[in-house]
Write a protein that holds these residues in place. Structure first.
Motif, PDB file in Angstrom:
ATOM      1  N   GLU A 193     -12.010   3.180   9.961  1.00 13.84           N
ATOM      2  CA  GLU A 193     -10.945   4.017   9.408  1.00 13.84           C
ATOM      3  C   GLU A 193     -10.548   3.596   8.002  1.00 13.84           C
ATOM      4  O   GLU A 193     -10.054   4.412   7.217  1.00 13.84           O
ATOM      5  N   THR A 194     -10.748   2.331   7.651  1.00 15.39           N
ATOM      6  CA  THR A 194     -10.270   1.838   6.351  1.00 15.39           C
ATOM      7  C   THR A 194     -11.373   1.653   5.318  1.00 15.39           C
ATOM      8  O   THR A 194     -11.088   1.562   4.126  1.00 15.39           O
TER       9      THR A 194
ATOM     10  N   PRO B 272     -10.983  -2.407   1.783  1.00 19.75           N
ATOM     11  CA  PRO B 272      -9.651  -2.903   1.431  1.00 19.75           C
ATOM     12  C   PRO B 272      -9.684  -4.403   1.141  1.00 19.75           C
ATOM     13  O   PRO B 272     -10.338  -5.162   1.864  1.00 19.75           O
TER      14      PRO B 272
ATOM     15  N   THR C   4       0.844  -1.188   0.000  1.00 22.15           N
ATOM     16  CA  THR C   4       0.000   0.000   0.000  1.00 22.15           C
ATOM     17  C   THR C   4       0.880   1.238   0.000  1.00 22.15           C
ATOM     18  O   THR C   4       1.732   1.394   0.857  1.00 22.15           O
TER      19      THR C   4
END
Length: 215
Positions: free
Chosen positions: A54-55, A46, A17
């Motif tokens: 948060e992702t 993801p 990433t």
């Protein structure tokens, strides 16, 4: 291959990433077919790593459209709320600088940037291979049911040849995309060899395409 997602994936941890530069904006422009999805939420998740507040990004579908602007270059899944996704195909996209055009439908697609164009090519290759493999499996089962072992064996060899060709084409695409997220992803899925531990504890190197020991 409607819900492959793709399906028995290995060695994905090699994906790195990397944050997008401020001058390189990643945009995902999406459309979804079906009025029943109006006002529902769609998620950008993801592909690897934790799916947390948060992702994971999400937004409400309006006028059959949605947009995401991920701030890191990595592989994602685009998913509808699980209550409504049964009639759609989940989609893998790669966030990279540029405008990615996404369609979510019974057969979903993503194009518009180099890696996503190549990923779409591999997706179509995979779906075609899966369709042909299913048809051959049905033929093999029918031949066995009628005790036609000779033709069943011939069809198995045809299946093996087809699988090897698919693996090699996937490996060629990985080489073409060397050094990219997609290249690493495909290289992990289609290695030349792999290790197998025998019952006596011996570890041997196996050919990925033939599942036979490498001499």
């Amino acid at each position: 291959m409607k819900r492959i997602l793709f399906f028995s994936m290995v060695a994905i941890a090699a994906i790195v990433t990397v944050g997008c530069k401020k001058s390189e904006v990643c945009r995902i422009h999406g459309t979804i077919v079906g009025e029943q999805y109006e006002g529902k939420r769609i998620f950008l998740v993801p592909f690897t790593g934790p799916a947390t507040a948060e992702t994971v990004d999400s937004m409400e579908i309006k006028d059959g459209k949605f947009e995401f602007a991920p701030d890191s270059m990595q592989m994602y899944k685009i998913l509808l709320d699980y209550h409504y996704r049964f009639a759609t195909q989940p989609l893998i996209v790669i966030a990279e600088p540029g405008d990615i055009q996404v369609t979510i439908d019974t057969i979903s697609s993503a194009v518009g940037t180099p890696q996503n164009d190549s990923l779409q090519t591999w997706k179509e290759l995979t779906e075609s291979h899966g369709s042909q493999a299913r048809a051959l499996n049905l033929l093999i089962a029918a031949k066995k049911q009628h005790n036609d072992t000779i033709e069943a064996a011939q069809l198995k060899e045809q299946m093996k040849t087809m699988r090897i060709a698919y693996n090699r084409r996937s490996r060629e695409l990985a080489a073409h995309m060397e050094g990219t997220i997609l290249g690493d992803f495909l290289k992990g899925m289609f290695p030349e060899t792999y290790q197998r531990q025998l019952p006596d504890g011996t570890v041997v190197t196996m050919n990925f395409d033939t599942n036979e020991p490498v001499q």
